[in-house]
Write an enzyme that holds these catalytic residues in place. Structure first.
Site, short mmCIF file in Angstrom:
data_model
loop_
_atom_site.label_atom_id
_atom_site.label_comp_id
_atom_site.label_asym_id
_atom_site.label_seq_id
_atom_site.Cartn_x
_atom_site.Cartn_y
_atom_site.Cartn_z
N TYR A 100 0.84 -1.19 0.00
CA TYR A 100 0.00 0.00 0.00
C TYR A 100 0.88 1.26 0.00
O TYR A 100 0.60 2.22 -0.71
CB TYR A 100 -0.94 0.01 1.21
CG TYR A 100 -1.92 -1.14 1.21
CD1 TYR A 100 -3.09 -1.06 0.47
CD2 TYR A 100 -1.67 -2.30 1.93
CE1 TYR A 100 -4.00 -2.11 0.45
CE2 TYR A 100 -2.57 -3.36 1.92
CZ TYR A 100 -3.73 -3.26 1.18
OH TYR A 100 -4.62 -4.30 1.16
N ASN A 122 -12.64 -1.44 -4.96
CA ASN A 122 -12.44 -1.95 -6.32
C ASN A 122 -13.61 -2.84 -6.71
O ASN A 122 -13.83 -3.89 -6.11
CB ASN A 122 -11.12 -2.75 -6.36
CG ASN A 122 -10.91 -3.49 -7.65
OD1 ASN A 122 -11.56 -3.24 -8.67
ND2 ASN A 122 -10.00 -4.45 -7.62
N CYS A 130 -6.37 -6.21 -7.08
CA CYS A 130 -6.09 -5.64 -5.78
C CYS A 130 -5.54 -6.67 -4.80
O CYS A 130 -4.94 -6.31 -3.79
CB CYS A 130 -7.33 -4.95 -5.22
SG CYS A 130 -8.77 -5.99 -5.10
N HIS A 131 -5.70 -7.96 -5.12
CA HIS A 131 -5.16 -9.00 -4.25
C HIS A 131 -3.64 -9.01 -4.25
O HIS A 131 -3.02 -9.63 -3.39
CB HIS A 131 -5.70 -10.38 -4.67
CG HIS A 131 -5.39 -10.76 -6.07
ND1 HIS A 131 -6.16 -10.33 -7.13
CD2 HIS A 131 -4.40 -11.50 -6.60
CE1 HIS A 131 -5.66 -10.81 -8.26
NE2 HIS A 131 -4.58 -11.52 -7.96
N GLU A 157 -1.32 -17.56 -8.76
CA GLU A 157 -0.57 -16.77 -9.73
C GLU A 157 0.93 -17.10 -9.73
O GLU A 157 1.61 -16.85 -10.72
CB GLU A 157 -0.77 -15.28 -9.47
CG GLU A 157 -2.18 -14.85 -9.84
CD GLU A 157 -2.43 -13.37 -9.67
OE1 GLU A 157 -1.51 -12.63 -9.21
OE2 GLU A 157 -3.53 -12.92 -10.02
#
Length: 160
Positions: A100, A122, A130-131, A157
């Site tokens: 952040y 979001n 945003c993850h 991912e």
């Protein structure tokens, strides 16, 4: 005209909302902020071309591919500040993370908390990743669909 459909993801059902031009929202059932926000919207429970393309993208994503977002038109509704933060999220590659605080510096914002608040609103989960944002110490924090989903997405991912 608005259209919606339910996508059965490995992490639970997702509601997808679109108009004739763009995907407007993608959220998990019961997710903070979103189910109530769109519940009163007059929309048809049917797929249009935008929703069909979005589903193909999600199927490729959950199959472990890294699909190209350029094939989709995304149009999450938010303030100018929120959109600026969300656009920056699109630059974080799959399998990578940022904090952040780093996003606040990039976006020339003095408050990592303000960035976190924008990220929390979001409307296009997974599509606008945003993850991929963690605390300054690398901890999982602040995912409106639940930290277990955030953890799963990050692990997924890593294999892409």
């Amino acid at each position: 005209m608005f259209y919606h459909t339910t996508y059965p993801s490995p992490l639970g059902n997702m509601t997808l909302l679109a108009d004739d031009e763009s995907l407007l929202a993608a959220y998990f059932e019961g997710q903070t902020y979103f189910e109530d926000k769109f519940s009163g919207l007059n929309s048809r429970a049917e797929e249009n071309a935008v929703l069909s393309q979005s589903i193909l993208w999600l199927e490729a994503y959950f199959a472990g591919k890294n699909p190209d977002l350029a094939l989709l038109s995304l149009s999450g509704q938010g303030t100018d500040f929120q959109k600026r933060i969300w656009n920056q999220l699109l630059t974080i590659p799959a399998g990578e993370t940022t904090s952040y605080g780093q996003l606040a510096k990039i976006c020339q914002c003095k408050s990592a908390q303000a960035v976190g608040a924008a990220i929390g609103k979001n409307p296009l989960l997974i599509f606008v990743p945003c993850h991929r944002v963690l605390s300054s110490t690398g901890e999982l924090t602040g995912y409106s669909a639940g930290l277990e989903r955030k953890s799963w997405l990050l692990e997924h991912e890593k294999k892409m």
